[in-house]
Design a protein around this motif. Structure first.
Motif: not given
Ligand code: ADP
Length: 227
Positions: A73-94
């Motif tokens: 949650g902390a990482r995905l609320s940083e400006r780079d990810t909120t602005g352009r998006g992300f490739v999330l690897d290893g999550c979610p797992r449950t």
């Protein structure tokens, strides 16, 4: 074309998630957010999270959902990810992590969830020969080592065999994937977010398949006039 992408990549250990996620993050110019890399860095820096996570990781057990999702949650609320998006690897797992992620990415949601499919005997073979850079997480294998002396070609870090790439921990992680993570495939299918991609063949061939699927989806969204 809309910049960025919000992508989750699922697949069992050794399916090639790490390799493909690095390539996808370069291709779409978005951060690669890997929970495994983030946790390994916490362990290396001996933070309190790292100290709690270390033995669980060595045994191939999962870190408690709340701990992981607070970090994500902390990482995905940083400006780079909120602005352009992300490739999330290893999550979610449950499923609990998927529910928490759904809230974190509101109101935009995810664009796509990729299921990278590779048969179990092949992932066992890949994991036994896998070597990784301790600093940047770049992947190598005994068959395709770095150019010089187990020193990372990308960042010059030390290339090692991961502590949890023992036969026992690999077996445990694969069992947990089947029990905890595979149910997520139907969870995302119901939400019409899942795309299955054949993860066998060369890394380049797999990247072409994944990029083809993402671009086809983005064309559809653009034709529909979605933002
Ligand atoms: P692998 O996919 O080969 O297990 P990762 O680098 O993704 O490798 O993860 C390494 C370890 O980190 C996992 O075995 C687990 O202990 C922990 N971990 C990573 N992501 C999560 C997560 N989302 N939830 C719980 N534990 C996680």
């Amino acid at each position: 074309m809309i910049p960025g992408v919000r992508l989750v990549v699922l697949g069992k250990q050794g399916a090639g998630k790490g390799t493909q996620c690095v390539r996808l993050s370069h291709h779409y110019v978005v951060p690669h957010v890997s929970t495994g890399d983030m946790l390994r860095s916490e362990v290396k820096s001996r933070t309190s999270l790292g100290q709690r996570a270390q033995s669980l990781m060595e045994q191939g057990e999962l870190i408690p959902d709340d701990m992981v999702m607070e970090m994500v949650g902390a990482r995905l609320s940083e400006r780079d990810t909120t602005g352009r998006g992300f490739v999330l690897d290893g999550c979610p797992r449950t499923t609990r992590q998927a529910e928490a992620l759904e809230k974190i990415v509101e109101p935009f949601g995810l664009d796509l969830v990729i299921d990278l499919q590779v048969p179990t005997p092949l992932v066992m073979k890949r994991l036994a020969s896998r070597r990784v850079c301790v600093d940047c997480g770049a992947n190598y294998s005994t068959a395709a080592p770095p150019l010089v002396n187990w020193t990372c070609d990308v960042c010059g870090g030390e290339v090692i065999q991961r502590e949890d790439d023992t036969e026992e921990a690999i077996g445990r992680r694969l069992n947990l994937y089947e029990e905890e993570t595979e149910p997520l495939l139907s969870w995302y299918k119901e939400r019409r977010l899942l795309t299955e991609i054949n993860g066998t063949g060369s890394p380049d061939a797999v990247t072409r398949r994944v990029v083809g699927a993402i671009d086809a989806l983005r064309r559809q969204l653009k034709d529909r006039g979605d933002p």
